[in-house]
Design a protein around this motif. Structure first.
Motif, mmCIF file in Angstrom:
data_model
loop_
_atom_site.group_PDB
_atom_site.id
_atom_site.type_symbol
_atom_site.label_atom_id
_atom_site.label_comp_id
_atom_site.label_asym_id
_atom_site.label_seq_id
_atom_site.Cartn_x
_atom_site.Cartn_y
_atom_site.Cartn_z
ATOM 1 N N LEU B 409 0.831 -1.208 0.000
ATOM 2 C CA LEU B 409 0.000 0.000 0.000
ATOM 3 C C LEU B 409 0.864 1.256 0.000
ATOM 4 O O LEU B 409 0.585 2.214 -0.718
ATOM 5 C CB LEU B 409 -0.917 0.011 1.221
ATOM 6 N N LEU B 410 1.925 1.210 0.803
ATOM 7 C CA LEU B 410 2.838 2.357 0.850
ATOM 8 C C LEU B 410 3.376 2.664 -0.548
ATOM 9 O O LEU B 410 3.406 3.812 -0.989
ATOM 10 C CB LEU B 410 4.010 2.039 1.770
ATOM 11 N N CYS B 411 3.803 1.624 -1.232
ATOM 12 C CA CYS B 411 4.356 1.796 -2.567
ATOM 13 C C CYS B 411 3.290 2.325 -3.514
ATOM 14 O O CYS B 411 3.552 3.206 -4.344
ATOM 15 C CB CYS B 411 4.902 0.482 -3.104
ATOM 16 N N LEU B 412 2.111 1.771 -3.395
ATOM 17 C CA LEU B 412 1.037 2.197 -4.281
ATOM 18 C C LEU B 412 0.749 3.682 -4.070
ATOM 19 O O LEU B 412 0.578 4.443 -5.025
ATOM 20 C CB LEU B 412 -0.208 1.361 -3.985
ATOM 21 N N LEU B 413 0.768 4.072 -2.830
ATOM 22 C CA LEU B 413 0.530 5.485 -2.511
ATOM 23 C C LEU B 413 1.610 6.345 -3.157
ATOM 24 O O LEU B 413 1.327 7.344 -3.828
ATOM 25 C CB LEU B 413 0.543 5.672 -0.988
ATOM 26 N N SER B 414 2.858 5.918 -3.003
ATOM 27 C CA SER B 414 3.958 6.693 -3.555
ATOM 28 C C SER B 414 3.877 6.743 -5.082
ATOM 29 O O SER B 414 4.100 7.786 -5.688
ATOM 30 C CB SER B 414 5.275 6.077 -3.105
ATOM 31 N N LEU B 415 3.547 5.635 -5.685
ATOM 32 C CA LEU B 415 3.518 5.565 -7.155
ATOM 33 C C LEU B 415 2.429 6.468 -7.733
ATOM 34 O O LEU B 415 2.630 7.120 -8.760
ATOM 35 C CB LEU B 415 3.276 4.133 -7.610
ATOM 36 N N PRO B 422 7.588 14.735 2.194
ATOM 37 C CA PRO B 422 8.756 14.400 3.015
ATOM 38 C C PRO B 422 8.429 14.033 4.448
ATOM 39 O O PRO B 422 8.941 13.032 4.957
ATOM 40 C CB PRO B 422 9.585 15.681 2.983
ATOM 41 N N LYS B 423 7.560 14.795 5.065
ATOM 42 C CA LYS B 423 7.326 14.552 6.483
ATOM 43 C C LYS B 423 6.671 13.185 6.699
ATOM 44 O O LYS B 423 7.121 12.382 7.518
ATOM 45 C CB LYS B 423 6.429 15.665 7.042
ATOM 46 N N GLU B 424 5.633 12.952 5.925
ATOM 47 C CA GLU B 424 4.935 11.667 6.061
ATOM 48 C C GLU B 424 5.822 10.503 5.639
ATOM 49 O O GLU B 424 5.769 9.423 6.214
ATOM 50 C CB GLU B 424 3.662 11.678 5.207
ATOM 51 N N TYR B 425 6.618 10.788 4.626
ATOM 52 C CA TYR B 425 7.530 9.760 4.124
ATOM 53 C C TYR B 425 8.407 9.250 5.257
ATOM 54 O O TYR B 425 8.509 8.050 5.508
ATOM 55 C CB TYR B 425 8.365 10.381 3.006
ATOM 56 N N LYS B 426 8.994 10.205 5.988
ATOM 57 C CA LYS B 426 9.903 9.799 7.061
ATOM 58 C C LYS B 426 9.133 9.139 8.189
ATOM 59 O O LYS B 426 9.541 8.106 8.721
ATOM 60 C CB LYS B 426 10.658 11.010 7.591
ATOM 61 N N SER B 427 7.990 9.733 8.531
ATOM 62 C CA SER B 427 7.283 9.202 9.683
ATOM 63 C C SER B 427 6.738 7.804 9.388
ATOM 64 O O SER B 427 6.830 6.908 10.221
ATOM 65 C CB SER B 427 6.181 10.184 10.116
ATOM 66 N N LEU B 428 6.224 7.611 8.206
ATOM 67 C CA LEU B 428 5.692 6.273 7.867
ATOM 68 C C LEU B 428 6.794 5.227 7.895
ATOM 69 O O LEU B 428 6.601 4.117 8.393
ATOM 70 C CB LEU B 428 5.032 6.297 6.477
ATOM 71 N N LYS B 429 7.929 5.631 7.344
ATOM 72 C CA LYS B 429 9.031 4.665 7.324
ATOM 73 C C LYS B 429 9.473 4.328 8.743
ATOM 74 O O LYS B 429 9.706 3.161 9.073
ATOM 75 C CB LYS B 429 10.216 5.235 6.525
ATOM 76 N N THR B 430 9.581 5.364 9.584
ATOM 77 C CA THR B 430 10.005 5.113 10.956
ATOM 78 C C THR B 430 9.002 4.215 11.666
ATOM 79 O O THR B 430 9.374 3.259 12.346
ATOM 80 C CB THR B 430 10.138 6.442 11.721
ATOM 81 N N GLN B 431 7.744 4.515 11.463
ATOM 82 C CA GLN B 431 6.720 3.683 12.097
ATOM 83 C C GLN B 431 6.822 2.240 11.648
ATOM 84 O O GLN B 431 6.669 1.301 12.431
ATOM 85 C CB GLN B 431 5.326 4.210 11.744
ATOM 86 N N PHE B 432 7.099 2.105 10.354
ATOM 87 C CA PHE B 432 7.221 0.748 9.808
ATOM 88 C C PHE B 432 8.379 0.025 10.494
ATOM 89 O O PHE B 432 8.250 -1.125 10.913
ATOM 90 C CB PHE B 432 7.464 0.822 8.297
ATOM 91 N N LEU B 447 13.729 0.004 -2.266
ATOM 92 C CA LEU B 447 12.505 0.514 -2.882
ATOM 93 C C LEU B 447 12.739 1.908 -3.457
ATOM 94 O O LEU B 447 12.201 2.260 -4.495
ATOM 95 C CB LEU B 447 11.379 0.551 -1.850
ATOM 96 N N LYS B 448 13.586 2.657 -2.770
ATOM 97 C CA LYS B 448 13.881 3.991 -3.258
ATOM 98 C C LYS B 448 14.649 3.906 -4.574
ATOM 99 O O LYS B 448 14.351 4.610 -5.538
ATOM 100 C CB LYS B 448 14.711 4.738 -2.214
ATOM 101 N N LYS B 449 15.622 2.999 -4.614
ATOM 102 C CA LYS B 449 16.396 2.819 -5.851
ATOM 103 C C LYS B 449 15.488 2.450 -7.008
ATOM 104 O O LYS B 449 15.675 2.880 -8.133
ATOM 105 C CB LYS B 449 17.433 1.716 -5.651
ATOM 106 N N LEU B 453 9.123 3.538 -3.889
ATOM 107 C CA LEU B 453 8.711 4.295 -2.695
ATOM 108 C C LEU B 453 9.714 5.421 -2.535
ATOM 109 O O LEU B 453 10.886 5.188 -2.304
ATOM 110 C CB LEU B 453 8.753 3.375 -1.468
ATOM 111 N N LYS B 454 9.214 6.657 -2.724
ATOM 112 C CA LYS B 454 10.180 7.758 -2.654
ATOM 113 C C LYS B 454 9.557 8.988 -2.029
ATOM 114 O O LYS B 454 8.352 9.057 -1.788
ATOM 115 C CB LYS B 454 10.704 8.071 -4.047
ATOM 116 N N GLU B 455 10.424 9.925 -1.821
ATOM 117 C CA GLU B 455 9.998 11.178 -1.237
ATOM 118 C C GLU B 455 9.507 12.055 -2.370
ATOM 119 O O GLU B 455 10.104 12.079 -3.449
ATOM 120 C CB GLU B 455 11.220 11.814 -0.569
ATOM 121 N N GLN B 456 8.419 12.770 -2.106
ATOM 122 C CA GLN B 456 7.933 13.670 -3.149
ATOM 123 C C GLN B 456 8.940 14.796 -3.339
ATOM 124 O O GLN B 456 9.435 15.346 -2.368
ATOM 125 C CB GLN B 456 6.593 14.248 -2.718
ATOM 126 N N ALA B 457 9.221 15.088 -4.582
ATOM 127 C CA ALA B 457 10.160 16.178 -4.831
ATOM 128 C C ALA B 457 9.511 17.486 -4.393
ATOM 129 O O ALA B 457 8.289 17.617 -4.420
ATOM 130 C CB ALA B 457 10.508 16.230 -6.309
#
Lengths: 832, 625
Positions: B409-415, B422-432, B447-449, B453-457
């Motif tokens: 789901l995380l990936c789907l959201l990012s895609l 950025p903020k949610e990106y970090k927090s979600l990853k940390t929570q995970f 996943l980033k490579k 799953l990446k940070e929004q520019a």
């Protein structure tokens, strides 16, 4: 043509004929030489017979080796510089084998170019070779030697020289009176005569004494000969008795007393039907058939005999003849008074040529058997050596064909083609006197190879084109051989050779430029090789050669161009071995594809290397990842923490703050876990933060869990979820109740109901119903199974949708609820 | 259903590939005379099953079959064949075993082992190198078995190389490109030259270039040998998985897709445990078009399967009931000889399929509602209710649901959003990481490579803020379509290709009219849509803007259009779609449907058949514990 039978000699029931193949071009006296001739019309090698030389000339003169074609045309000559040659011989690929008394075998090609050498082993070397037999097996050539200790050593295949020592003949104190190699069923055995006893020695180091059925007592077998097909054997005794039988000595065909006490110079089989013995001293050839019939031929000069599959070649100072049994079909056609269909057809054709009406009579006589007649004439033509008689027979066949309605032309056409090829190679300039039978046994591709070996490239190409052999197998292969020969011509400029080769070969399919380039490299012309390699379209062929030429960079870029990983790996690993590590990294860094591939290799092979590589490239992110991976391979906690600390440093350098932070957290967690393990004596290591806290809550360590929550800034929502799930799972309902009252739940009270239900405690679940947010009340009541209450709440909220939802959850045992809901729905409808 | 004006052609017989492979295998087995053991590398057991049964192996001297594992002690005969992928890991395992045997032989404990290693699909130089380093190069003989595309069904071919995805997309190794190209070459040799060629994505382009060079391999015999052949396939699509990550990450709702997600289908074979079959032994079932009932339900939306199965059950029952009406002995004989066997067969598979459906239902409704999961996914696809989606993901983490699903789901959201702010990106990853363990950090790097799953520019988020009214709060607010000036590239593509059907009112999943039915009418698979659009015009004309937005490199090769248009041959309606990096059963179903509507026949080739979870599993870093 009435003279067709003029040179026939009857031998019992059958006839033998002797055909002159060539007038020898040479001016040699065979008396002075040891002669070795290859079968299938092969070349003739001569070397001075030292026993005869020494007698005449004193002093140590180096002998000369001559190689002639079968027509006596000199191919080459060279001075022998090595040791004492016992025997010359030819391999099945027409390489000259020179076996020395020390067991060394020197191999030359037909042009006298040295190819290679191998030894028959130290034991042979130490004991010296007395006698040598070179023999042909199914598709290899073997060498057998008899040493001065009277042991026999056999090498079955000169391409793969493994030498075996055969069993010892018991009580052998002198050289065996005679011996021979018999090759049957892929087994090579030696038949050795110790005077009148015969022994069969096999590979496994065993021997068997043989008994042979001879009518009169034998003192000693002094000569023996095995037929071309290894099926028949002839033995010659010191009393001149010739014994002919099967190779396994089980059958006797005939015994014939030659009354000669002298050992024959050569004892040879003529095909399989008769045996020929030759006495040099008497200049006499005696042919003996299986039914004691005999024919005698006299010669003025010494000759040498060569066994062939279908006859015997007799090479003399002046002529080269072929002695064979007249093939049955030829006999039928030409025998005087023959009434065979072929013979009649032949007559008819001749009469027709003369314009005589008797042609018709002859045809009528064989009307029913005309097809057979045609066949006979075609077949007969194949056995004729003279083009004139070939033509006559083919003409007869063609004539007969006219009277037949449905003849398949293939046999006729094939025969014409084969005869053209045979006549072409029989020409004295080529000197390959093959018969039709021999060609069939040799096969056409081998014939073409032999032409190539003799450097008759144009003829070979023309034959291929004439027979429409696919280019890849035929013409272009020959062309490639020609090119290889060409690059050996040291006198010519690189440029000129490359040009002439590319002009001739172009991009013919099947030409391997790399093979030619390899040859050029072998003869020490790297420049030419590079030039030739440019023409090679297949990278798979190019790359290995480029590496061999030490052009690794070029090889690498070619490999990358091809996209073939395997090739790339080959070059990369090779480079890695040859270069210093630093240079190597520099080289591949500029080639992303190679770089990626090497990384992949390291990933599987050696993590440490990978880490070094990233370090060299200042790729801190990846280096950090490597460290983390390393951490997971470590056993001890201290080293794991060390790895993680190192990783954290890398991430900091890579400016990946998040990664650095979580790595730091990870270290922190590990330390906590260790501490707790020590204090509580329970396993926590490797659990996630969530799991750790869960475990702690379950075990009633609420304080520690709280500490972790604070330390890792776990949000309330998550902590609540975690805690109530853990409590419910542990069945600690009291604590759950207490916890629910500590403060207002950040996740609402629905989860309380959820976890109670998940752990099958409906009673506890109902406790929380009142605290649920109004909009979720209906759902929660349904969840705990209070359908009636749910319906009532929905009705109070005037929510028809929810009512329907409750309705959908009603089963057959909820009939009253269903009626109630229907009532409510109608009320709601009415109010609206 | 739209009736097609043209008659769809027959499918080429892809089972020919099996015969070719079988012959090669027999040849290789016979190269070691007499009795021998066969040791199979991981993931090769099932694919080999599709090529040759145990009987065939036994006929050619195979005594026992083992699976290659670390620290195993094989007690077999003194001849052994290894059949493995050419990886260093495998070779090292083998080398260890050979060394063990060598010591045993030296101690005189057993006879010297005759050992042959067969690499499939090809032999690599590295393997020789490893053998050399391990000191066993002289003790083994190596060979290769060119086993590439394996027919899984009449229209599915698979390389069964799940590692392709990781190796190529993550580690950028071109190791398998050659295999793909040569498998295409093999197809051409069997089914004639393929005139139209479309490549989408970097890997596809690479394969295409390699493929072009190939005929010169093998001394140019091939190019000659196929020019005279009649073509049976008209088009080839090579599609990188990276072109469309969205589709495989969506939950599958077709029957076949669900079977794969819940039970896992391996090389077209499924294994049902106790809960489905009610038996103690697991039951194996081949899922191919030969199974009549399966053929009927495989392509259906899941909601539409149960009714069919119950109808079928009644039919079978009435079939059984026929026995009461039988009058003559002859009828009875007929019944037993013909109907009964069929009925029994049908009965057996019906029972299994119904059992499987029940298991799927119960699994999918456990915990958070499946419906809710789907709704969140569809919201993401449409680009609405982002906060809700994030909350949902957080809840899943809090409740420790299946972590691969959450990651999906995380990936789907990012895609769908061109990344996560950025903020949610970090927090979600940390929570995970807190929830599942820190070892997932490396997976996030992967996943980033991959861009999964990446940070929004930054400029994107600024734009979106600029479009909406306020300061910080707006960032967290639910973005609605109207307030946005910026759309993610996926949304742009989705809009221009009309991936999200507008008309959902008249949707009837029983009688689908559109490929989107494979996702419950909510989304048309991007990959399949691209195929449809390109086929329409036999060019990239219509899709070029989309490809540009998604920055997908493309390449095509076609004969002169004049000749091509005039060509009335049926083979032009046979299309091979080759997925590099795997495809899902949903995509296969969608293409089958497209074929039915437009009169095409599709053959799907793939490096492996995947689900969202399997795709992600390939790029997770497994930590030994």
């Amino acid at each position: 043509m009435a003279l067709a039978t003029a040179d026939w000699n009857p031998l019992g029931e059958v006839f033998y004929r002797k055909t002159e193949l060539y007038q020898m071009e040479w001016m040699q006296d065979l008396y002075k030489y040891n002669v070795a001739t290859a079968p299938y019309g092969g070349p003739i090698a001569l070397i001075q017979d030292e026993s005869k030389l020494v007698a005449k000339v004193q002093g140590n003169i180096k002998p000369t080796v001559y190689i002639y074609s079968a027509a006596g045309r000199e191919i080459t000559r060279f001075t022998w510089n090595s040791g004492h040659v016992i025997q010359l011989g030819w391999s099945n690929t027409e390489d000259l084998l020179c076996v020395q008394d020390d067991g060394g075998v020197l191999v030359y090609d037909i042009f006298g170019n040295f190819k290679r050498t191998f030894s028959l082993g130290t034991e042979v070397k130490d004991t010296k070779v007395l006698e040598v037999k070179i023999f042909q097996t199914a598709n290899t050539t073997g060498i057998a030697v008899l040493t001065s200790t009277y042991r026999i050593f056999v090498c079955n295949n000169i391409e793969d020289p493994r030498v075996r020592r055969l069993a010892e003949v018991p009580g052998l104190q002198a050289p065996p009176s005679s011996w021979a190699i018999i090759n049957q069923d892929r087994q090579t055995r030696a038949l050795v005569a110790k005077e009148n006893e015969l022994f069969l020695l096999d590979h496994g180091g065993q021997y068997q004494q043989q008994t042979v059925d001879v009518s009169i007592p034998v003192e000693s077998f002094i000569e023996m000969s095995v037929s071309f097909n290894n099926k028949y054997l002839a033995l010659f005794t010191n009393t001149g008795l010739l014994w002919i039988g099967s190779a396994d000595l089980q059958k006797v065909y005939c015994e014939f007393n030659t009354k000669s006490a002298v050992r024959p110079t050569q004892l040879c089989w003529c095909g399989t039907g008769s045996i020929v013995s030759y006495w040099a001293e008497l200049n006499l050839l005696l042919m003996v058939g299986p039914s004691k019939d005999w024919v005698k031929y006299s010669y003025d000069t010494p000759v040498t005999l060569v066994q062939e599959i279908d006859g015997l070649r007799i090479i003399g100072n002046d002529t080269h003849e072929f002695l064979q049994r007249v093939p049955p079909v030829v006999e039928e056609i030409f025998k005087i008074g023959s009434m065979a269909p072929g013979a009649m057809l032949y007559e008819a054709s001749r009469e027709f040529g003369k314009g005589s009406q008797r042609a018709d009579e002859y045809i009528r006589m064989i009307k029913d058997k005309l097809d057979l007649a045609v066949e006979q004439c075609i077949e007969g033509a194949g056995y004729e050596y003279e083009p004139k008689s070939q033509k006559a027979l083919l003409r007869a066949a063609s004539f007969g064909k006219c009277f037949l309605t449905d003849v398949r032309p293939e046999t006729f056409v094939n025969m014409c083609q084969m005869l053209r090829v045979l006549n072409a190679v029989r020409d004295y300039t080529v000197g390959l006197p093959l018969t039709y039978t021999q060609l069939q046994s040799l096969t056409l591709p081998v014939l073409i190879d032999r032409l190539v070996v003799r450097r008759h490239y144009p003829l070979a190409v023309r034959i291929c084109q004439y027979l429409k052999i696919p280019e890849a197998d035929g013409a272009s292969r020959i062309m490639a051989h020609w090119a290889c020969y060409k690059v050996e011509q040291t006198g010519v400029e690189d440029e000129a050779i490359a040009r002439s080769i590319s002009q001739k070969l172009g991009d013919t399919p099947g030409v391997s430029y790399s093979e030619i380039a390899n040859k050029a490299l072998d003869v020490g012309r790297p420049e030419l090789a590079t030039r030739l390699l440019d023409y090679e379209p297949r990278a798979a062929e190019q790359v290995p050669l480029l590496m061999k030429m030490k052009k690794e960079q070029l090889a690498l870029s070619k490999a990358i161009e091809s996209g073939d990983t395997d090739l790339m790996y080959m070059v990369i690993l090779n480079l890695k071995e040859k270069m210093s590590l630093g240079d190597f990294y520099m080289t591949i860094r500029n080639m992303p594809v190679a770089h990626a591939l090497y990384l992949q290799y390291c990933r599987q092979e050696n993590l440490k290397n990978l880490q070094d590589l990233y370090y060299q490239e200042d790729n801190f992110q990846e280096e950090g990842d490597c460290r983390v991976k390393e951490c997971y391979t470590e056993e001890r906690l201290e080293s794991r923490i060390d790895c993680l600390m190192a990783a954290m440093e890398c991430y900091n350098k890579a400016r990946n703050e998040w990664a650095a932070k979580v790595t730091e957290e990870q270290v922190k967690l590990l330390k906590y876990q260790r501490k707790m393990e020590e204090e509580l004596n329970k396993p926590y290591l490797n659990l996630s933060l969530h799991r750790t806290m869960y475990q702690l809550v379950k075990e009633n360590n609420h304080k520690l869990a709280e500490t972790l929550k604070k330390e890792f800034k776990v949000p309330d929502r998550r902590f609540w979820w975690l805690k109530i799930r853990a409590l419910a799972e542990a069945g600690d309902w009291m604590e759950l109740d207490r916890f629910s009252k500590t403060k207002k739940s950040p996740i609402g009270y629905e989860p309380f109901i959820e976890v109670c239900m998940e752990n099958h405690n409906r009673f506890e679940a109902t406790k929380y119903l009142t605290r649920v947010a109004p909009e979720n009340k209906v759902k929660c009541h349904v969840r705990v199974g209070q359908l009636k209450e749910a319906a009532e709440i929905a009705f109070q909220q005037r929510n028809e949708e929810e009512l329907n939802f409750v309705l959908s959850k009603c089963g057959p045992m909820h009939k009253d609820v269903v009626t109630q809901i229907t009532g409510m729905k109608s009320q709601l409808g009415a109010k609206r | 259903m739209a009736a097609s004006s043209e008659q769809a052609p027959d499918l080429p017989n892809v089972y020919l590939l099996r015969h070719v492979a079988k012959d090669m295998l027999v040849h290789l087995l016979e190269s070691v005379q007499g009795k021998k053991d066969l040791v199979l590398g991981p993931n090769l057991m099932r694919p080999l099953d599709r090529i040759a049964g145990a009987k065939l192996l036994r006929e050619h001297g195979v005594d026992k079959i083992f699976k290659l594992e670390a620290n195993m002690d094989i007690k077999g005969c003194d001849q052994r064949i290894y059949l493995v992928h050419p990886t260093m890991f495998n070779v090292k395992l083998i080398a260890d075993q050979v060394n063990q045997e060598k010591t045993k032989a030296q101690q005189g404990l057993r006879k010297k082992l005759v050992c042959k290693i067969i690499f499939t699909p090809r032999k690599l130089h590295v393997c020789d190198k490893v053998l050399e380093e391990e000191g066993v190069f002289g003790d083994v003989v190596t060979d290769e078995f060119k086993l590439d595309l394996i027919p899984i069904d009449q229209d599915i071919l698979s390389l069964e190389l799940p590692e392709y995805f990781r190796d190529f997309f993550l580690e950028e190794s071109q190791m398998w490109q050659h295999t793909v190209a040569s498998s295409l070459n093999g197809i051409q040799q069997l089914f004639g030259p393929i005139p139209c060629f479309y490549a989408l994505g970097k890997g596809a382009k690479m394969v295409q270039q390699m493929f072009e060079k190939m005929p010169s391999y093998g001394l140019g015999h091939w190019s000659k040998s196929i020019t005279g052949m009649e073509s049976e396939i008209g088009h080839v699509f090579l599609i990188d998985r990276s072109v469309d990550y969205v589709t495989p990450l969506c939950s599958q709702v077709t029957y076949e897709g669900l079977l794969d997600e819940v039970f896992g289908i391996q090389s077209g074979c499924i294994e049902f445990g106790h809960e489905v079959s009610g038996r103690d032994q697991p039951v194996k079932l081949m899922l191919t078009s030969q199974d009549e009932i399966f053929e009927e339900i495989r392509n259906r939306h899941f909601t539409n399967v149960f009714s069919f199965l119950s109808g079928k059950a009644k039919e079978v029952q009435s079939g059984y009931d026929k026995r009461h009406q039988l009058e003559s002995v002859r009828d009875m004989k007929d019944f037993v000889a013909n109907d009964l066997k069929d009925l029994k067969q049908q009965h057996k598979s019906l029972a299994l399929f119904i059992g499987a459906s029940e298991v799927i239902m119960s699994r999918k409704t456990k915990g958070i509602d499946f419906e809710e999961l789907l709704r969140v996914e569809y919201n993401m696809l449409e680009g609405v209710s982002r906060t809700e989606s994030i909350n949902y993901i957080e809840e899943r983490l809090n409740r420790q649901f299946n972590c691969l699903q959450t990651l999906r789901l995380l990936c789907l959201l990012s895609l769908t959003q061109d990344g996560i702010p950025p903020k949610e990106y970090k927090s979600l990853k940390t929570q995970f990481l807190h929830a599942e363990g820190y070892d997932w950090m490396l997976t996030f790097h992967n996943l980033k490579k991959l861009g999964l799953l990446k940070e929004q520019a930054d400029q994107h988020s600024y734009k979106s803020i600029g479009g909406s009214k306020g300061g910080k709060g707006a960032k967290m607010a639910v973005p609605s379509f109207g307030s946005l000036t910026w759309k993610s590239s996926f949304q742009t593509a989705s809009k221009s290709l009309k991936l999200i059907p507008k008309d959902t009112e008249n949707l009837d999943l029983r009688f689908p009219t559109d490929m989107s039915y494979v996702f419950g009418g909510a989304y048309t698979p991007l990959s399949c849509k691209l195929v449809e659009q390109i086929l329409n015009k036999c060019s990239f004309e219509d899709v070029d803007p989309v490809l540009k937005t998604l920055s997908i490199p493309r390449f095509s090769m076609m004969p002169a259009s004049a000749r091509f248009k005039a060509d009335p041959n049926k083979y032009l309606r046979v299309v091979l779609v080759y997925f590099l990096g795997g495809c899902t059963y949903s995509e296969i179903t969608a293409l089958r449907f497209l074929g039915k509507v437009k009169g095409y026949k599709f053959i799907i080739a793939t490096t492996s058949i995947i689900t969202g979870a399997r795709l992600l599993d390939q790029v997770t870093e497994v930590t030994p514990k």
